[in-house]
Design a protein around this motif. Structure first.
Motif, short mmCIF file in Angstrom:
data_model
loop_
_atom_site.label_atom_id
_atom_site.label_comp_id
_atom_site.label_asym_id
_atom_site.label_seq_id
_atom_site.Cartn_x
_atom_site.Cartn_y
_atom_site.Cartn_z
N ALA A 104 3.21 8.13 -7.82
CA ALA A 104 3.44 9.47 -8.03
C ALA A 104 4.65 9.59 -8.48
O ALA A 104 5.13 10.97 -8.77
CB ALA A 104 3.37 10.00 -6.59
N GLY A 105 5.44 8.65 -8.96
CA GLY A 105 6.84 9.02 -9.74
C GLY A 105 7.96 9.09 -8.72
O GLY A 105 9.06 9.61 -9.09
N LEU A 106 7.72 8.84 -7.40
CA LEU A 106 8.77 8.96 -6.37
C LEU A 106 9.48 7.74 -6.02
O LEU A 106 8.79 6.58 -6.57
CB LEU A 106 8.11 9.56 -5.13
CG LEU A 106 7.30 10.96 -5.39
CD1 LEU A 106 6.41 11.11 -4.21
CD2 LEU A 106 8.33 12.12 -5.87
N ALA A 154 8.99 5.91 -14.54
CA ALA A 154 8.50 6.69 -13.56
C ALA A 154 6.95 7.14 -13.30
O ALA A 154 6.43 7.17 -14.45
CB ALA A 154 9.04 8.28 -13.42
N GLY A 155 6.50 6.71 -12.43
CA GLY A 155 4.82 6.91 -12.16
C GLY A 155 4.09 5.71 -13.09
O GLY A 155 2.96 6.00 -12.85
N ALA A 186 0.75 -1.24 0.01
CA ALA A 186 0.04 -0.10 -0.06
C ALA A 186 1.06 1.33 0.17
O ALA A 186 0.56 2.25 -0.69
CB ALA A 186 -0.90 0.08 1.22
N LYS A 187 1.90 1.28 0.88
CA LYS A 187 2.78 2.44 0.86
C LYS A 187 3.55 2.60 -0.48
O LYS A 187 3.67 3.64 -1.07
CB LYS A 187 3.78 2.09 2.07
CG LYS A 187 4.66 3.38 2.18
CD LYS A 187 6.02 2.97 3.17
CE LYS A 187 5.62 3.14 4.76
NZ LYS A 187 6.64 3.15 5.72
N ALA A 188 4.03 1.44 -1.01
CA ALA A 188 4.70 1.53 -2.49
C ALA A 188 3.73 1.95 -3.38
O ALA A 188 4.37 2.85 -4.25
CB ALA A 188 5.34 0.21 -2.68
N ALA A 189 2.56 1.64 -3.42
CA ALA A 189 1.62 1.87 -4.58
C ALA A 189 1.46 3.53 -4.57
O ALA A 189 1.46 3.93 -5.78
CB ALA A 189 0.37 1.24 -4.13
N HIS A 219 4.53 -1.32 -14.95
CA HIS A 219 5.27 -1.56 -16.00
C HIS A 219 6.64 -2.21 -15.58
O HIS A 219 7.42 -2.65 -16.14
CB HIS A 219 5.53 -0.60 -16.98
CG HIS A 219 4.58 0.29 -17.71
ND1 HIS A 219 4.72 1.39 -18.36
CD2 HIS A 219 3.27 -0.17 -17.82
CE1 HIS A 219 3.47 1.57 -18.88
NE2 HIS A 219 2.70 0.57 -18.66
N GLY A 220 6.62 -2.33 -14.12
CA GLY A 220 7.73 -3.08 -13.45
C GLY A 220 8.32 -2.21 -12.37
O GLY A 220 8.09 -0.82 -12.67
N THR A 221 9.01 -2.91 -11.47
CA THR A 221 9.29 -2.19 -10.14
C THR A 221 10.59 -2.76 -9.75
O THR A 221 10.75 -4.13 -10.04
CB THR A 221 8.20 -2.14 -9.11
OG1 THR A 221 7.24 -1.61 -9.39
CG2 THR A 221 8.97 -1.13 -7.97
N VAL A 222 11.71 -2.11 -9.57
CA VAL A 222 12.84 -2.46 -8.95
C VAL A 222 13.05 -2.19 -7.48
O VAL A 222 12.74 -1.17 -6.93
CB VAL A 222 14.21 -1.89 -9.58
CG1 VAL A 222 14.17 -0.30 -9.60
CG2 VAL A 222 15.53 -2.44 -9.26
N TRP A 223 13.47 -3.33 -6.84
CA TRP A 223 13.43 -3.44 -5.29
C TRP A 223 14.91 -3.53 -4.99
O TRP A 223 15.65 -4.53 -5.53
CB TRP A 223 12.48 -4.16 -4.64
CG TRP A 223 11.36 -4.38 -4.96
CD1 TRP A 223 10.76 -4.72 -6.31
CD2 TRP A 223 10.27 -3.77 -4.49
NE1 TRP A 223 9.36 -4.50 -6.40
CE2 TRP A 223 8.98 -3.86 -5.25
CE3 TRP A 223 9.98 -2.97 -3.09
CZ2 TRP A 223 7.71 -3.33 -4.90
CZ3 TRP A 223 8.56 -2.42 -2.91
CH2 TRP A 223 7.59 -2.76 -3.46
N ILE A 224 15.49 -2.61 -4.01
CA ILE A 224 16.89 -2.78 -3.66
C ILE A 224 16.76 -3.01 -2.02
O ILE A 224 16.22 -2.09 -1.36
CB ILE A 224 17.46 -1.61 -3.84
CG1 ILE A 224 17.81 -1.31 -5.36
CG2 ILE A 224 19.06 -1.49 -3.22
CD1 ILE A 224 18.31 -0.06 -5.71
#
Length: 121
Positions: free
Chosen positions: A76-78, A105-106, A68-71, A110-115
């Motif tokens: 928002a492109g942050l 961004a935003g 939820a926090k990530a979404a 389309h995909g997300t990178v997690w570190i």
């Protein structure tokens, strides 16, 4: 002329040389990760791809809260940056730091990178 094969090799070298876990997801599933991610989370080489994102968290509630926090932040492109509790494949919990950003961004769909890093040491 750009050598696509050279770029791919350089990108792979960057992913593998870092001392941090890098995981790419799409539709809440792991689509790619580096060896450090497999090591950090206790998964055999090649076995994280296709797993649901929930495998990194100790329970459904923690996964839902991070999601939820990530979404809201990623849409928002942050960049999301937070401390959290992760879980290894064997069930061992550990404190970690998480940074996440949409590949586009935003557009997290389309995909997300997690570190991820282990902060217990």
């Amino acid at each position: 002329m750009i050598d696509v094969n050279s770029d791919a090799l350089e990108n792979r070298a960057i992913l593998e040389a870092t001392g941090i876990a890098i995981v790419f997801t799409r539709e809440r599933q792991v689509t790619r990760c580096n060896q450090h991610a497999e090591h950090l989370f206790g998964w055999p080489q090649g076995s994280l791809v296709g797993q649901p994102g929930s495998v990194f968290y100790p329970d459904a509630q923690t996964y839902a809260e991070i999601g939820a926090k990530a979404a809201s932040i990623l849409s928002a492109g942050l960049t999301l940056e937070t401390d959290c509790i992760f879980v290894r494949r064997d069930g061992q919990r550990f404190s970690g730091h998480l940074i996440a950003r949409a590949v586009e961004a935003g557009q997290p769909e389309h995909g997300t990178v997690w570190i991820a890093t282990d902060t217990t040491q």
